[in-house]
Scaffold this motif. Structure first.
Motif: not given
Length: 200
Positions: A98-103
């Motif tokens: 989720a963090l990678e997708k947000m970035c």
């Protein structure tokens, strides 16, 4: 370093590390430094896979938190919590994805924003070229504008019209304009012998 307008700038210089006396200045400094800290922490988590939790409390007591994969996951892993609090069932891999997708979404939005700014600048330059020797931008030669520039030019003209109308509505009206002009009562006079001249 000299600004385009000729005034010298202070450039990059060392900022004195002391408590800001002015409350507004202190709030602005807190906000900027906090966002810089969170940006560096998110980069560290993304580049190195580090698990981190940062919690910052403002002067007013508001809490701001950043965690990778999440503040709760880091606290559960490194700080002993009661057994009931550990049963949240959060998967760290899901948090990382989720963090990678947000970035990635943030980077895509930044690229889209940069491209839109560049497009609008090009349109602005084209309108300036079409303006030629005329004094105001809205006097630009619309024949010189292309398909990409005309819709933006039209929207700019509409915004200008709306701003002028809004400004004109705020201006005080002259006394003569406040009272509607009394038009003299004119009776319709029909020629003699016409049916309209006789009351019904």
């Amino acid at each position: 370093m000299v600004h385009p307008r000729g005034t010298p700038s202070t450039g990059r210089h060392r900022i004195e590390m002391a408590l800001r006396v002015d409350k507004n200045s202190r709030q602005v400094t807190f906000s900027k430094r906090r966002s810089g800290l969170f940006k560096k922490c998110s980069e560290l988590a993304l580049l190195c896979g580090a698990h981190l939790a940062v919690i910052v409390f403002s002067e007013a007591g508001n809490a701001f938190a950043l965690g990778s994969p999440s503040v709760d996951a880091v606290l559960r892993r490194y700080v002993p919590l009661p057994a009931a609090a550990n049963d949240a069932g959060v998967d760290e891999d899901d948090d990382r994805e989720a963090l990678e997708k947000m970035c990635q979404a943030k980077e895509a939005t930044a690229k889209q924003l940069a491209s839109e700014i560049e497009r609008m600048n090009l349109i602005g330059y084209k309108v300036i070229e079409a303006q030629g020797e005329r004094r105001f931008w809205w006097e630009a030669d619309v024949e010189a504008l292309g398909e990409a520039e005309l819709p933006e030019f039209a929207r700019s003209l509409e915004r200008l019209r709306d701003n002028v109308r809004r400004h004109a509505d705020k201006l005080p009206r002259p006394a003569a304009a406040l009272v509607p002009a009394q038009a003299p009562a004119m009776a319709a006079v029909a020629p003699a012998g016409d049916a309209a001249s006789y009351p019904i």
